[in-house]
Design a protein around this motif. Structure first.
Motif, short mmCIF file in Angstrom:
data_model
loop_
_atom_site.label_atom_id
_atom_site.label_comp_id
_atom_site.label_asym_id
_atom_site.label_seq_id
_atom_site.Cartn_x
_atom_site.Cartn_y
_atom_site.Cartn_z
N SER A 60 0.85 -1.18 0.00
CA SER A 60 0.00 0.00 0.00
C SER A 60 0.89 1.23 0.00
O SER A 60 2.11 1.12 0.06
CB SER A 60 -0.90 0.00 1.23
OG SER A 60 -0.13 0.28 2.40
N VAL A 61 0.25 2.39 -0.04
CA VAL A 61 1.02 3.63 0.00
C VAL A 61 1.73 3.79 1.35
O VAL A 61 2.73 4.49 1.43
CB VAL A 61 0.13 4.86 -0.29
CG1 VAL A 61 -0.36 4.82 -1.73
CG2 VAL A 61 -1.04 4.94 0.66
N LYS A 62 1.24 3.11 2.39
CA LYS A 62 1.81 3.23 3.73
C LYS A 62 2.76 2.10 4.12
O LYS A 62 3.70 2.32 4.87
CB LYS A 62 0.70 3.28 4.80
CG LYS A 62 -0.14 4.53 4.75
CD LYS A 62 -0.94 4.78 6.00
CE LYS A 62 -1.79 3.65 6.48
NZ LYS A 62 -2.75 4.03 7.52
N ALA A 63 2.49 0.88 3.62
CA ALA A 63 3.24 -0.27 4.14
C ALA A 63 3.14 -1.46 3.19
O ALA A 63 2.34 -1.46 2.25
CB ALA A 63 2.67 -0.68 5.50
N ALA A 64 3.94 -2.47 3.47
CA ALA A 64 3.83 -3.76 2.78
C ALA A 64 3.56 -4.80 3.85
O ALA A 64 4.05 -4.70 4.97
CB ALA A 64 5.12 -4.08 2.04
N SER A 65 2.78 -5.79 3.50
CA SER A 65 2.41 -6.81 4.47
C SER A 65 2.34 -8.17 3.78
O SER A 65 1.79 -8.27 2.68
CB SER A 65 1.05 -6.46 5.09
OG SER A 65 0.71 -7.41 6.07
N ASP A 66 2.90 -9.18 4.43
CA ASP A 66 2.83 -10.53 3.89
C ASP A 66 1.47 -11.14 4.17
O ASP A 66 0.80 -10.79 5.13
CB ASP A 66 3.91 -11.42 4.51
CG ASP A 66 5.32 -11.02 4.09
OD1 ASP A 66 5.47 -10.44 2.99
OD2 ASP A 66 6.27 -11.28 4.85
N ILE A 67 1.08 -12.08 3.32
CA ILE A 67 -0.16 -12.84 3.50
C ILE A 67 0.25 -14.28 3.80
O ILE A 67 1.10 -14.84 3.10
CB ILE A 67 -1.02 -12.80 2.22
CG1 ILE A 67 -1.38 -11.35 1.87
CG2 ILE A 67 -2.28 -13.65 2.40
CD1 ILE A 67 -1.88 -11.19 0.45
N TYR A 68 -0.34 -14.85 4.84
CA TYR A 68 0.01 -16.20 5.27
C TYR A 68 -1.17 -17.15 5.08
O TYR A 68 -2.33 -16.75 5.22
CB TYR A 68 0.43 -16.19 6.75
CG TYR A 68 1.65 -15.33 6.98
CD1 TYR A 68 2.93 -15.82 6.70
CD2 TYR A 68 1.53 -14.03 7.43
CE1 TYR A 68 4.05 -15.03 6.87
CE2 TYR A 68 2.64 -13.23 7.62
CZ TYR A 68 3.90 -13.73 7.34
OH TYR A 68 5.01 -12.94 7.51
N ALA A 69 -0.85 -18.39 4.78
CA ALA A 69 -1.89 -19.40 4.58
C ALA A 69 -2.56 -19.73 5.91
O ALA A 69 -1.89 -20.14 6.85
CB ALA A 69 -1.28 -20.67 3.99
N PRO A 70 -3.88 -19.56 6.00
CA PRO A 70 -4.58 -19.90 7.24
C PRO A 70 -4.75 -21.41 7.43
O PRO A 70 -5.01 -21.87 8.53
CB PRO A 70 -5.94 -19.20 7.08
CG PRO A 70 -6.13 -19.02 5.62
CD PRO A 70 -4.76 -18.93 5.02
N VAL A 71 -4.60 -22.16 6.32
CA VAL A 71 -4.74 -23.62 6.34
C VAL A 71 -3.80 -24.22 5.30
O VAL A 71 -3.28 -23.52 4.44
CB VAL A 71 -6.20 -24.06 6.01
CG1 VAL A 71 -7.16 -23.68 7.13
CG2 VAL A 71 -6.65 -23.47 4.69
N SER A 72 -3.63 -25.55 5.37
CA SER A 72 -2.83 -26.27 4.39
C SER A 72 -3.71 -26.75 3.25
O SER A 72 -4.90 -27.01 3.44
CB SER A 72 -2.17 -27.48 5.05
OG SER A 72 -1.36 -27.07 6.13
N GLY A 73 -3.11 -26.89 2.08
CA GLY A 73 -3.86 -27.40 0.94
C GLY A 73 -3.21 -27.02 -0.37
O GLY A 73 -2.00 -26.77 -0.43
N GLU A 74 -4.03 -26.95 -1.41
CA GLU A 74 -3.55 -26.60 -2.74
C GLU A 74 -4.32 -25.39 -3.25
O GLU A 74 -5.55 -25.34 -3.16
CB GLU A 74 -3.75 -27.76 -3.71
CG GLU A 74 -3.27 -27.45 -5.12
CD GLU A 74 -3.56 -28.56 -6.12
OE1 GLU A 74 -3.46 -28.30 -7.31
OE2 GLU A 74 -3.88 -29.69 -5.69
N VAL A 75 -3.58 -24.43 -3.80
CA VAL A 75 -4.22 -23.25 -4.40
C VAL A 75 -4.87 -23.69 -5.70
O VAL A 75 -4.20 -24.20 -6.60
CB VAL A 75 -3.19 -22.12 -4.66
CG1 VAL A 75 -3.85 -20.94 -5.35
CG2 VAL A 75 -2.53 -21.70 -3.35
N VAL A 76 -6.20 -23.52 -5.80
CA VAL A 76 -6.92 -23.95 -6.99
C VAL A 76 -7.41 -22.78 -7.85
O VAL A 76 -7.80 -22.98 -9.00
CB VAL A 76 -8.11 -24.89 -6.65
CG1 VAL A 76 -7.58 -26.19 -6.03
CG2 VAL A 76 -9.09 -24.22 -5.73
N GLU A 77 -7.40 -21.58 -7.29
CA GLU A 77 -7.84 -20.40 -8.04
C GLU A 77 -7.29 -19.16 -7.36
O GLU A 77 -7.14 -19.13 -6.14
CB GLU A 77 -9.37 -20.35 -8.06
CG GLU A 77 -9.97 -19.27 -8.94
CD GLU A 77 -11.50 -19.29 -8.95
OE1 GLU A 77 -12.06 -18.30 -9.44
OE2 GLU A 77 -12.13 -20.25 -8.45
#
Length: 125
Positions: A60-77
């Protein structure tokens, strides 16, 4: 039925019992803390992930933030609209601004997620 669970890192998992898919988003609290989102990095479809893995990032204009997986699995979309409309995360973080959909490999991990009430307590304290 759609059940929602939250992480202390400000992700939401909306799990659909009918499809067995979990839709990952960031919370409204997270987007308001970030400010105007200008870039979203998403995981690749087909990626196997473990709960807690970094699966993307939001800048964002203010910061960067990582996104973490809340669960295990496979990304399908993944939400390709975010590539050209990153501001969807600000306008509609839990609906149109969803990040990715995961086919869960460990359904019991849903039970470890926070309720909306417990999530709110986690950042108010």
């Amino acid at each position: 039925m759609i059940a929602k669970g939250y992480t202390e890192e400000h992700e939401i998992l909306a799990f659909d019992d009918e499809t067995g898919l979990g839709t990952v988003s960031i919370t409204d609290h997270a987007q308001s803390s970030l400010g105007d989102v200008v870039f979203v990095e998403l995981p690749s479809v087909g990626t196997a992930i473990q709960k807690g893995d970094q699966i993307g990032a939001v800048e964002s204009v203010k910061a960067a933030s990582d996104i973490y997986a809340p669960v295990s699995g496979e990304v399908v979309e993944v939400n390709e609209r975010l590539n050209t409309e990153p501001s969807l995360l600000n306008k509609s973080p839990e609906d149109e601004g969803w990040l990715c959909k995961i086919k869960l490999s460990a359904l019991e991990e849903r039970d470890a997620l926070l309720s909306a009430e417990d999530y709110k307590k986690s950042y108010e304290s």
